[in-house]
Design a protein around this motif. Sequence first.
Motif, short mmCIF file in Angstrom:
data_model
loop_
_atom_site.label_atom_id
_atom_site.label_comp_id
_atom_site.label_asym_id
_atom_site.label_seq_id
_atom_site.Cartn_x
_atom_site.Cartn_y
_atom_site.Cartn_z
N ILE A 22 -50.97 48.42 4.05
CA ILE A 22 -52.17 48.99 4.68
C ILE A 22 -53.43 48.45 4.02
O ILE A 22 -54.39 48.07 4.70
CB ILE A 22 -52.12 50.54 4.61
N GLY A 44 -47.65 57.93 8.16
CA GLY A 44 -47.03 57.47 9.40
C GLY A 44 -46.07 56.32 9.16
O GLY A 44 -44.97 56.27 9.73
N SER A 45 -46.48 55.42 8.31
CA SER A 45 -45.64 54.28 7.98
C SER A 45 -44.37 54.74 7.26
O SER A 45 -43.27 54.26 7.55
CB SER A 45 -46.44 53.31 7.10
N GLU A 61 -57.83 58.53 7.22
CA GLU A 61 -57.12 57.57 8.07
C GLU A 61 -56.15 56.73 7.23
O GLU A 61 -55.04 56.43 7.69
CB GLU A 61 -58.12 56.68 8.79
N LYS A 105 -42.97 57.67 7.53
CA LYS A 105 -42.15 58.35 8.54
C LYS A 105 -41.33 57.34 9.35
O LYS A 105 -40.14 57.55 9.60
CB LYS A 105 -43.07 59.16 9.46
N ASN A 106 -41.98 56.25 9.73
CA ASN A 106 -41.27 55.23 10.53
C ASN A 106 -40.16 54.56 9.74
O ASN A 106 -39.14 54.17 10.30
CB ASN A 106 -42.26 54.17 11.02
N MET A 145 -55.59 46.47 6.76
CA MET A 145 -56.57 47.30 7.45
C MET A 145 -57.87 47.49 6.69
O MET A 145 -58.86 47.92 7.26
CB MET A 145 -55.98 48.69 7.73
N ASP A 203 -63.45 60.42 6.56
CA ASP A 203 -62.72 59.92 7.72
C ASP A 203 -61.86 58.71 7.32
O ASP A 203 -60.67 58.62 7.67
CB ASP A 203 -63.75 59.52 8.80
N ALA A 204 -62.45 57.79 6.54
CA ALA A 204 -61.73 56.58 6.13
C ALA A 204 -60.54 56.93 5.23
O ALA A 204 -59.42 56.43 5.44
CB ALA A 204 -62.68 55.64 5.40
N ASN A 242 -53.26 58.90 6.62
CA ASN A 242 -52.52 59.01 7.89
C ASN A 242 -51.61 57.80 8.11
O ASN A 242 -50.46 57.94 8.52
CB ASN A 242 -53.54 59.13 9.03
N MET A 243 -52.13 56.63 7.79
CA MET A 243 -51.33 55.41 7.97
C MET A 243 -50.19 55.34 6.95
O MET A 243 -49.08 54.90 7.27
CB MET A 243 -52.21 54.16 7.90
#
Lengths: 177, 125
Positions: free
Chosen positions: A22, A103-104, A96, A106-107, A26, A92-93, A99-100
């Motif tokens: 990430i 999420g990553s 996020e 989790k995947n 990103m 916010d940053a 969150n990534m």
Amino acid sequence: MTITTTMYDNVIKEIVDSTQEIFATMIPVEITAGESFYQKEENITTDLISLISFTGEHSGIIALFCNKNIALKITSNMLGIEVTELHQDTKDAIGEVTNMIAGSLKNKVCEDLGSMHLSIPVVIGGASLTISSTCKTHAEISLPSAVTCNSRSTWVMLPFSSEGETFNVGLIIKKND
Amino acid sequence: MSKVLLIDDSAVMRKIIQRNIKESGLIVNEFIEAGDGAQALEKVSANELDLILCDWNMPNMSGIEFVKTLRSLNLPQKVPVVMVTTEGSDSKKLEAKNSGANDYITKPFTAEQLRDTLGKYLMIN
């Protein structure tokens, strides 16, 4: 205390890999992973905390703990402009990024950990904030120099560094009965 | 004139996507932003869009609810929808496709992944 082996070695490895991916794609900021360690929550002091809880066969929290300088650096790089103060974009940053990471994870680990349901990120920040857990007898808001997260949990901390600044990705996880 | 609707509850993520699109050489004349699916439906009715990029997990109305609602409207022009989300499982991708999404990008993404996918729907310099 340094972590040697845990039943969640694979989870820890995936968090490290996801965080590096990430930050490389990103943000982008070059980061170096350090050696993971345990830390009691009462000893955590930082400027910005971003938390995502997860439920499922396992439950817990994935968090990003960072000081003001690294938070500003991350935000500046993500937005492509120089950010000098903590404000909504910074929260916010950082939210996020968390969150990534979650999420990553989790995947990548759903086969090992089963299904995971992630909450949306909660970001707490500021130079004069403290969170006190509800297990204390008196609700209190005190004003030390940075955010502190007080409870009885022990976190697995995964430290990362970038040009002299450090931040931690934290994990609390347990298998549900 | 190409017009793209960005739906994400993170304003920072909306800015990152815009920057990556511009740096990728994809031609977009106007970006329109929405913070959730409900806001996005208002933007859809008020604009002629060429492409919609949509996050999955958002407050008020999720991305997948938005796609289902959008497709149920039977608009004369079927605007392509690309999901841009941290949800990366095969089951989620299938659910998105069955709900009417045209393509799928998993966060984190590289500029190349963004260009390759969005290049199907936008002109490239």
